[in-house]
Design an enzyme around this catalytic site. Structure first.
Site, PDB file in Angstrom:
ATOM      1  N   PHE A   1     -14.113   1.128   3.164  1.00 23.09           N
ATOM      2  CA  PHE A   1     -13.328   1.771   2.053  1.00 23.09           C
ATOM      3  C   PHE A   1     -12.158   1.014   1.629  1.00 23.09           C
ATOM      4  CE2 PHE A   1     -10.088   4.652   0.543  1.00 23.09           C
ATOM      5  CZ  PHE A   1     -10.724   5.297  -0.540  1.00 23.09           C
TER       6      PHE A   1
ATOM      7  N   LYS B   1       3.459   4.564  -8.100  1.00 27.40           N
ATOM      8  CA  LYS B   1       4.457   5.763  -7.554  1.00 27.40           C
ATOM      9  C   LYS B   1       5.893   5.144  -7.710  1.00 27.40           C
ATOM     10  CE  LYS B   1       1.344   8.227  -4.321  1.00 27.40           C
ATOM     11  NZ  LYS B   1       1.260   8.759  -2.992  1.00 27.40           N
TER      12      LYS B   1
ATOM     13  N   ASP C   1       4.341  11.155   3.321  1.00 30.12           N
ATOM     14  CA  ASP C   1       4.037  11.013   5.019  1.00 30.12           C
ATOM     15  C   ASP C   1       3.324   9.831   5.238  1.00 30.12           C
ATOM     16  OD1 ASP C   1       1.006  12.727   5.639  1.00 30.12           O
ATOM     17  OD2 ASP C   1       1.634  12.003   3.642  1.00 30.12           O
TER      18      ASP C   1
ATOM     19  N   ASP D   1       4.493  13.332  -2.510  1.00 28.50           N
ATOM     20  CA  ASP D   1       3.001  12.960  -2.229  1.00 28.50           C
ATOM     21  C   ASP D   1       2.309  14.403  -2.347  1.00 28.50           C
ATOM     22  OD1 ASP D   1       0.529  11.533  -1.599  1.00 28.50           O
ATOM     23  OD2 ASP D   1       1.176  11.836   0.409  1.00 28.50           O
TER      24      ASP D   1
END
Length: 1107
Positions: free
Chosen positions: A517, A772, A793, A384
């Site tokens: 969001f 991913k 993370d 990431d």
């Protein structure tokens, strides 16, 4: 749809729960607080049968059980104890380890389930264990406590009915989130008031999605922690295994290392050797017995039962007897040694002080010890960006308003701005536009204020200090950025947002709606009303989500700044607004409320309203926020690259920002030729699939068809050729992985994969979490099954961490979801260097040596037994005593190899860390390939032949003493066994490069124990033995000088090839060192460029230094 349950009187009030049958919830246990249920595997009653069943599913254990049963049932040459005792030892040690681990899980569960919570009953607080919470209970939770189940937020100690929550253990976000109490119950903030509540709650069936819930702002999820709020009241709606956290718990899939697969392959070979030995001996026995004299000599006539037995049955029992005689060639104790090596070895990672981080006061964490050696075999690293490669510590850098760049503070009188285009006459944006932009930054967010103690200001006026808290570090950076320019956010009180403007005046705005969001929209909005009644919608988000929703003529002047900031590595956000009429607002308000209350398709309805509301806006400007790179990041990535690993960055960030980060951390060099598969190169037209196909064919030709074949001897030869880098975005990846039916592009994926595998580095931007995982799975399943490692993370990285062979969690600022779901967790990305290059390399070498050594020493052990059958008429006569057969693997040879596999450092750790290319020497499972396996097998066969025939030639003169006394078959076997034990132990001593007191203790101690045991075993008449065949054999054997000489000579002959190899290797290494030292003395005017150079100093003129 909701499920209906009968109304039930609960705790002095009668809530009607349209949730699930309440009696069902009464019985459910609230498994844990803050952690997923640990699911203990065993209970006191089922431990023994269940554990035995699990262990005997292992092929080797089941095989030895069958051998043991054969020994019990059939008349075999060796005692059942010889197989039963090692099997019992292995089963017992494994059961103790698994039982201990399960006991820890039980203990952790009990600590949680027995924790105390407070329930309101009859206007009083009653203390109960958390496992006894029922649906309908009203629970009081205090500051810094964790919610024991899913609660509907009823009331708070805060007068505005809000509370702050962290959900780090749920979704990885450690920042504060604001929740709002149900408006009708906000005033019920005492035990007496809350007890008067009679209510009906409608809710959905339990479902795992954390963000799909009834009134998400009212639902407090189990596992979240209350912060910055004195206390709250909530009613339990989901408990036990039906809470969202329990439903989200995803058991880790069993990951098997490459070593385990190699062991299985070697086991099959040795099983074939065993079967062939038993078949040869059975066949030759009946050939031998075809002579009547050999079949039934005068001194050993057959019994009546033996004569009447069917020949086929006799042959089968003989075959089984030979199987039993040779069964020790299968090393059952290897499994328990491997288990212990992995379990004990994992502590060395946790104890490594160099991987301890002073900032968070934590070191490395091992969640799975089964994959230690896999760390030494990694080929692909998927990482990431935000929080993993960067610090996730945001700092406001600059902003642009109507195309003008602002970098320093502006005041009421004058400001400082720069324009990238022609200067306007006043050099900056209009004052009203500046203020509108800064108000948007102060209002469009979910930041909350935590108040500190009052202090006296310089002028004697009380000044209140604030700490900003938010679910996103970006938002805090933007609010602080607005403060730099004179607009300060003062907090939210009773639905009114307060800001202080540049004139030091306080402005009030009523907060009407927050359009939160989400990663799909990539933007958030607020609707506010000014004191004059004007209605505004302020919106901020990624440029890709804002630009299509604003007036097109406003875009260009801001886009220049956004692109430039992204190239500099900054995170960019665009800010827009629109003014609403009362009629427009009423319509939006009605639609939003209807969507929020919907029990079906709520998310789709909310998304539709958001889409309609956030349209036809006006662009004001953009912001740039810097996320600093982690320390030693560039050096770590260069080391991984030099070690033959390909590093792929998978991020949700925009391409320009991610690309700039890749250059800064030296993932891309200035000499790297970049290939792009993005919306920019593919285009947005209807022909985009055709254009994608053209690009794929072009890149495939460049990387694969036009590149000359590399020499076969080179490992991971891409590190030696022209480097290519690939950039792809999420939209293009979707086209490749999910092409339309009529595109005829089913081979997109294969071409794309071939291109990726030829690139030294790949950047995937604008990636969703699922994409991913898809990327990792795609590479993992390619030919050769390369070992993959994912590092991240945040909660959005969990899917790729679970998908990869090895998952690494960074203990970052986005909570611990990633580190809890990983196999290993480290504080910083830089710690990967030592974890892989040193720990991984050493663990692989140690366990590979352990596996090969076990097969080797067991072949040395059993080959003389096989050869002995040729000299005893295939009578199944054992060569070794039963005690030696039993204790060879358990006592005499087990501890030296265990100590070696834990402590050996064939190369110094500092050398491994500083010279990454050493990692490639053990890559691709090099030490467990068939070639080294055959070397060990031939070595074992050679030594077995030396043991047997060396002693056989010694016995050509059977009288080995002065008095003419003859030695017998047990003395013969004991001499062979003595040479065997000393040779295999000294072989390990020759292989040891890193001596500690423990190595000395176990190696010399094992040999001393063997000698002591042999004296002791043969020096006593044991009452439980039918035959005292070893009585005084060992002592008597050592009285012969010939025996001493033979033992020493045979040990030397057996080890001579190994000693010769070591001498030749050391001479070769010394010559290599001399050559290296002489080459260093030669001055090199064309020296390589410095390893650390700032990004801004790197120019394309560097390409001239690249060979």
């Amino acid at each position: 749809m909701s499920r209906c349950g009968a109304p039930r009187r609960v705790k002095g009030q009668t809530p009607f729960l349209f949730c699930a049958d309440t009696s069902h919830f009464v019985a459910l246990v609230c498994w844990s607080v803050g952690e997923p249920p640990l699911s203990p595997q065993y209970t006191l009653w089922n431990f023994l049968p269940k554990n035995l069943f699990e262990q005997f599913r292992r092929i080797a254990n089941f095989y030895f059980l069958i051998i043991f049963l054969v020994q019990v049932i059939v008349d075999t040459p060796t005692s059942p104890v010889t197989s039963g005792l090692p099997l019992f030892f292995v089963i017992t040690v494994t059961a103790i380890k698994q039982g201990y681990e399960d006991w820890l899980r039980h203990r952790a569960d009990n600590e949680v389930n027995k924790s105390n919570v407070f329930i309101v009953e009859n206007a009083k607080q009653v203390q109960k264990e958390s496992e006894k919470i029922k649906v309908g209970d009203i629970v009081e939770v205090k500051a810094d406590e964790t919610f024991p189940c899913d609660l509907i937020f009823l009331a708070s100690s805060s007068p505005d009915g809000t509370c702050y929550v962290t959900t780090a253990s749920l979704d990885g976000e450690s920042n504060f989130k604001t929740h709002y109490a149900v408006r009708d119950t906000t005033v019920l903030c005492t035990d007496e008031a809350i007890d008067t509540l009679t209510a009906t709650i409608e809710c959905e069936q339990p479902q795992p999605d954390l963000y799909k819930s009834l009134g998400p702002e009212n639902l407090l999820l189990k596992g979240a922690t209350l912060k910055n709020t004195q206390k709250i009241y909530g009613v339990a709606v989901y408990t036990g295994m039906e809470t969202k956290m329990a439903l989200n718990y995803q058991g880790k899939s069993q990951k098997r290392s490459a070593v385990e697969k190699s062991i299985n392959g070697f086991l099959i070979v040795y099983l074939c050797i065993l079967l062939s030995k038993a078949t040869v001996c059975t066949t030759l026995k009946y050939v031998w017995q075809s002579n009547p004299f050999n079949d039934e000599p005068w001194y050993n006539e057959k019994t009546k039962k033996e004569k009447e037995t069917f020949k086929v049955l006799r042959m089968f029992t003989d075959f089984l007897s030979f199987m039993v005689l040779f069964n020790f060639i299968i090393p059952v104790s290897m499994y328990v040694t491997v288990e212990m090596q992995k379990f004990l070895g994992s502590f060395f990672i946790s104890w490594d002080k160099e991987m301890y981080d002073e900032e968070i006061k934590e070191g490395a964490l091992v969640n799975t010890s089964d994959l230690n050696e896999e760390l030494g075999q990694v080929e692909y690293v998927f990482t990431d960006k935000t929080g993993t490669l960067t610090e996730n510590s945001m700092e406001f850098i600059e902003c642009c308003i109507d195309g003008h760049k602002y970098k320093d503070c502006i005041s009421e009188v004058d400001g400082f701005s720069q324009t990238d285009g022609p200067l306007k006459y006043y050099g900056k944006a209009e004052k009203s536009r500046e203020e509108l932009f800064l108000r948007a930054l102060c209002l469009c967010h979910t930041v909350q204020i935590k108040e500190a103690d009052q202090v006296d200001g310089l002028m004697g006026h009380p000044e209140r200090k604030y700490t900003y808290i938010s679910s996103s570090p970006d938002e805090i950076a933007l609010v602080k950025g607005a403060e730099k320019y004179g607009f300060t956010f003062l907090g939210l009180e009773n639905d009114f947002m307060k800001i202080r403007n540049q004139k030091n005046e306080t402005e009030m705005y009523q907060l009407l709606h927050v359009l939160n969001f989400d990663p799909v929209r990539r933007r958030m909005s607020v609707i506010v009303r000014t004191t004059t009644g004007t209605l505004f919608l302020f919106c901020k988000g990624a440029d890709s989500s804002i630009f299509p929703r604003v007036q097109q003529e406003e875009i260009q002047q801001t886009k220049v700044h956004v692109d430039r900031n992204a190239m500099d590595g900054y995170r960019t956000l665009c800010v827009a607004f629109k003014e609403l009429t009362q009629k427009e607002y009423d319509k939006i308000d009605k639609q939003l409320n209807e969507a929020k209350m919907a029990l079906q398709d709520r998310e789709e309805k909310m998304a539709k309203v958001f889409e309609d509301t956030e349209a036809d806006m006006h662009l004001i400007g953009a912001t740039a926020v810097e996320d600093r790179l982690q320390e030693q990041l560039a050096e770590t990535i260069e080391a991984l690259h030099a070690a033959g690993m390909k590093v792929w960055v998978l991020t949700g960030d925009k391409m320009e920002t991610a690309k700039s980060t890749c250059y800064a951390c030296r993932l891309f060099q200035t000499s790297t030729e970049l290939l792009e598969l993005t919306a920019r190169t593919v285009g947005e037209s209807e022909r985009k699939e055709d254009r994608l196909h053209e690009l794929l064919i072009e890149y495939h030709k460049k990387l694969i068809q036009d590149v000359p074949k590399s020499r076969g001897g080179l490992k991971r030869s891409w590190t030696l050729t022209q480097e290519y880098g690939l950039i792809i975005d999420g939209a293009t990846l979707s086209l490749i992985l999910n092409p339309s039916q009529d595109s005829g592009s089913s081979n997109y994926k294969n071409i794309f994969l071939q291109i990726c595998l030829k690139c030294a580095a790949v950047l995937c931007c604008r990636m969703a979490p699922l994409q991913k995982a898809q990327i990792v799975r795609m590479v993992k399943n390619t030919k050769g099954s390369p070992i993959t490692l994912s590092v991240g993370d945040g909660a959005n990285d969990v899917s790729m961490i679970l998908e990869a062979h090895v998952g690494i969690g960074i203990k970052g600022k986005e909570g611990r979801q990633a580190s809890r779901n990983s196999d290993y967790a480290v504080p910083k990305f830089k710690h990967l260097r030592k974890l892989l290059l040193a720990h991984g390399h050493l663990y692989y070498v140690r366990i590979a040596h352990l596996v090969q050594y076990f097969f080797y020493k067991n072949l040395c052990f059993i080959l003389p037994q096989f050869l002995y059958q040729f000299f005893c008429g295939f009578s199944q006569q054992p060569l070794y005593d039963a005690a030696y057969l039993t204790m060879y693997n358990i006592c005499f040879t087990s501890l030296p190899i265990l100590a070696y596999s834990l402590l050996e450092q064939h190369i110094n750790i500092d050398t491994l860390t500083s010279d990454p290319q050493l990692y490639m020497k053990v890559s691709d499972n090099a030490m467990l390939q068939w070639r080294p396996f055959l070397y060990w097998t031939f070595l074992g066969a050679f030594e077995g032949l030396v043991f047997f025939f060396g002693v056989y030639f010694l016995f050509q003169n059977s009288s080995l003493e002065d008095n003419g006394k003859v030695f017998g078959n047990w003395t013969f076997g004991t001499i062979v066994f003595t040479v065997l034990v000393f040779t295999v132990t000294l072989k390990l001593a020759l292989d040891t490069r890193f001596w500690t007191w423990m190595n000395h203790f176990v190696i010399w101690g094992s040999l001393a124990f063997y000698v002591f045991f042999s004296f002791f075993w043969g020096g006593v008449i044991w009452p439980f033995l039918k035959q005292q065949r070893m009585y005084f054999v060992f002592t008597h054997m050592l009285t012969s000088v010939s025996t001493w000489l033979a033992i020493i000579l045979l040990i030397f002959i057996s080890l001579f090839p190994e000693i010769l190899l070591i001498v030749l290797k050391s001479i070769k290494e010394k010559n290599h060192q001399v050559r290296n030292e002489s080459s260093r003395k030669v001055p090199d005017s064309m020296s390589a460029r410095p390893s650390v150079r700032p990004l801004l100093l790197r120019t394309f003129s560097d390409e001239s230094n690249v060979l």
